[in-house]
Write a protein that holds these residues in place. Structure first.
Motif, PDB file in Angstrom:
ATOM      1  N   LEU A 119      29.835  44.708 -69.485  1.00 12.80           N
ATOM      2  CA  LEU A 119      28.495  45.481 -69.086  1.00 12.80           C
ATOM      3  C   LEU A 119      27.607  45.550 -70.127  1.00 12.80           C
ATOM      4  N   ARG A 120      27.780  45.546 -71.244  1.00 12.01           N
ATOM      5  CA  ARG A 120      27.087  45.691 -72.563  1.00 12.01           C
ATOM      6  C   ARG A 120      26.097  44.480 -72.952  1.00 12.01           C
ATOM      7  N   THR A 121      26.732  43.355 -72.479  1.00 11.77           N
ATOM      8  CA  THR A 121      26.389  42.004 -72.612  1.00 11.77           C
ATOM      9  C   THR A 121      24.949  41.557 -71.633  1.00 11.77           C
ATOM     10  N   THR A 140      22.595  57.803 -72.341  1.00 11.79           N
ATOM     11  CA  THR A 140      22.774  58.895 -73.575  1.00 11.79           C
ATOM     12  C   THR A 140      22.694  58.277 -74.628  1.00 11.79           C
ATOM     13  N   GLN A 141      22.825  56.892 -74.944  1.00 19.93           N
ATOM     14  CA  GLN A 141      22.882  56.004 -76.312  1.00 19.93           C
ATOM     15  C   GLN A 141      21.443  55.233 -76.466  1.00 19.93           C
ATOM     16  N   GLY A 150      23.392  45.954 -69.910  1.00 22.30           N
ATOM     17  CA  GLY A 150      23.302  46.954 -71.236  1.00 22.30           C
ATOM     18  C   GLY A 150      21.973  47.387 -71.331  1.00 22.30           C
ATOM     19  N   PHE A 151      21.589  47.227 -72.700  1.00 18.96           N
ATOM     20  CA  PHE A 151      20.138  47.984 -72.990  1.00 18.96           C
ATOM     21  C   PHE A 151      19.011  46.866 -72.603  1.00 18.96           C
ATOM     22  N   PRO A 161      20.527  51.175 -63.561  1.00 17.99           N
ATOM     23  CA  PRO A 161      19.580  51.431 -64.625  1.00 17.99           C
ATOM     24  C   PRO A 161      18.340  51.982 -64.304  1.00 17.99           C
ATOM     25  N   ALA A 162      17.746  51.622 -63.066  1.00 22.39           N
ATOM     26  CA  ALA A 162      16.432  52.024 -62.847  1.00 22.39           C
ATOM     27  C   ALA A 162      16.409  53.575 -62.717  1.00 22.39           C
TER      28      ALA A 162
END
Ligand code: NAD
Length: 479
Positions: free
Chosen positions: A445-447, A117-118, A462-463, A162-163
């Motif tokens: 988990l963002r790293t 969502t981000q 993360g992204f 993530p997939a």
């Protein structure tokens, strides 16, 4: 019990009726069978994924997010059942599966359910040329996810979440050694309302089922975690088809201890970073370098603590070290202990198999500390991936940096010091994808997560993970 493939939301036997035994490492018994899926099974999984992709990729991100978070909640609600299954398959203490593996699998779905969502893209105005560029982040299509046995559901879901969050459909294969929780995940996905065909799970050996996934010409991206040799093989097979690859591979990580560290904290954490999950974590600090001025004290204190660890049945609540994953793996680790002796290492503690009463055929090994005469001996250079660490002293920052970096791997490094300049200098120079200072395995988990050198290519987390599972397309509009 028979584990079956999860294809298009249903459970199927393998087409060729080919099965492999599944062992319980805590007692050495066969307690089930899993498919050794063929090319045809993988093709069926691919067809299900391909036909679902047009609708799934067009699902709103709110809807994808809602389903991922629902999967996370259902995993939490089934914590006990999943933790027991993970322990039975892998040999790890149930307490560890309950406190780390399954909660983390649930977090993976929750995290990527929120992250999607981000997830935004960029736009660039080409000033002076009356044009604007914007970047679309489009899902790839059908992607392959292949995972190892050491953190089975934890790493399997670290790829799948993530997939599918990014709008892909997946053909996934867990390790043939630990298929159980991936099998149970299928039921949870159905209950959470994940549309049929978004996730397809095929079980089997790497050389048959895994090979069919990586050779499939229309599975355009592979996210793989496992050994370095397998990663190199996958890269070779995938290169002529220009597949996108994320390879998270082996490690031989240094744990560097300076005399100015917070000693008690370091000691406790070093026991954990050496032997958690029977030392079968790619991030374990298996090479311990200690500043000479505290080396003797460290050896005494560390060995005393290691001797206090209880090797036992994974279900016992006071077990610290459970069973190794398989007889074959136990043999490999024991061979390395012999290699160490042949190379004049001193066994400071451990080194022997353990017979656990009532479970005499389980794969148990004492946590082992080896004092090595030089940093370039085999046990200091090759990944053992078991409850075995080496220790040796060092004199200067430069000496230890050289030794730390003198391996083919570069996954993680741990540093214990309270000196800021040294922290900055060493963190910059250590050849690793992840450096922990005064802690270990603290994961946000963002790293970005991943290795350099033979520890892999690409980053998860993360992204970074959402970028891997999407293609960037730039649109340039002249106005
Ligand atoms: P492995 O490479 O033997 O197997 C990993 C997976 O690859 C399994 O599912 C296996 O069936 C599959 N596979 C094997 N051959 C294949 C082929 N030809 N084609 C496609 N798939 C194939 O590794 P393992 O023994 O399961 O796991 C231990 C290794 O994993 C260690 O080296 C460890 O360091 C590494 N690991 C790395 C990380 C990381 O994040 N870097 C995390 C955990 C484990």
């Amino acid at each position: 019990m028979k584990i079956t493939n999860y294809i298009n939301g249903n459970f199927h036997n393998p087409i060729e009726d080919n099965w492999i035994d599944n062992y319980n490492p805590s007692d050495g018994t066969v307690y089930g069978q899993i498919p050794n899926s063929s090319k045809e099974d993988v093709e069926n999984a691919y067809i299900a994924a391909k036909s679902t992709f047009p609708s799934w990729s067009q699902t709103t991100f709110e809807e994808r997010s809602r389903i991922l978070i629902k999967i996370s909640e259902l995993l939490e609600a089934n914590l006990e059942r999943f933790a027991e299954a993970e322990s039975k398959d892998n040999g790890k203490p149930v307490s560890l599966a309950k406190s780390v593996d399954i909660p983390r699998a649930a977090s993976n779905f929750r995290f990527f359910g929120n992250a999607i969502t981000q997830f935004t893209s960029e736009s660039h105005e080409s000033v002076g040329q009356d044009a604007i560029n914007y970047t679309l982040r489009q899902p790839i299509g059908v992607v392959g996810c292949i995972s190892p046995w050491n953190l089975p559901l934890y790493l399997f879901t670290w790829k799948i979440a993530p997939a599918i969050a990014a709008g892909n459909c997946v053909v996934a294969k867990p390790s043939e050694v630990t298929p159980m929780t991936a099998y149970l995940l299928g039921e949870i996905c159905n209950e959470a309302g994940l549309p049929k065909g978004v996730l397809n799970i095929v079980h089997g050996l790497g050389s048959t089922t895994g090979q069919a996934i990586i050779e499939h010409p229309d599975i355009k991206a592979i996210s793989f975690t496992g050994g370095t040799a397998t990663g190199a093989h996958i890269a070779k097979v995938a290169a002529p088809m220009f597949k996108k690859l994320s390879l998270e591979l082996g490690g031989k990580n240094p744990n560097i201890i300076f005399a100015d560290c917070d000693y008690e904290d370091m000691l406790q954490t070093t026991v954990r970073s050496s032997f958690a999950n029977q030392g079968q974590i790619c991030l374990c600090g298996s090479r311990i370098f200690v500043e000479a001025s505290i080396y003797d004290k460290f050896k005494t204190d560390f060995v005393a603590k290691v001797k206090g660890l209880k090797v036992g049945h994974p279900s016992d609540t006071d077990t610290n070290i459970g069973a190794l994953v398989s007889q074959q793996h136990l043999n490999k680790v024991k061979d390395y202990i012999q290699i160490a002796k042949d190379e004049n290492a001193t066994v400071l503690c451990g080194g022997n198999e353990v017979i656990v009463k009532g479970f005499e055929h389980g794969y148990y090994l004492e946590p082992t500390v080896l004092e090595v005469p030089t940093d370039d001996c085999r046990v200091n250079q090759e990944e053992i991936f078991g409850p075995v660490v080496t220790v040796m002293p060092f004199n200067t920052e430069n000496d230890v940096l050289q030794m730390a970096n003198k391996v083919k791997y570069g996954l993680s490094a741990t540093l214990w010091t309270n000196d800021l300049k040294r922290t900055m200098h060493m963190s910059n120079k250590l050849q690793a994808g992840i450096v922990w200072v005064n802690t270990w395995m603290l994961r946000d988990l963002r790293t970005p997560f991943g290795g350099v050198k033979d520890s892999g290519v690409g980053r998860e987390g993360g992204f970074e993970a959402l970028r891997f599972f999407t293609e960037a397309k730039n649109v340039c509009i002249k106005y």
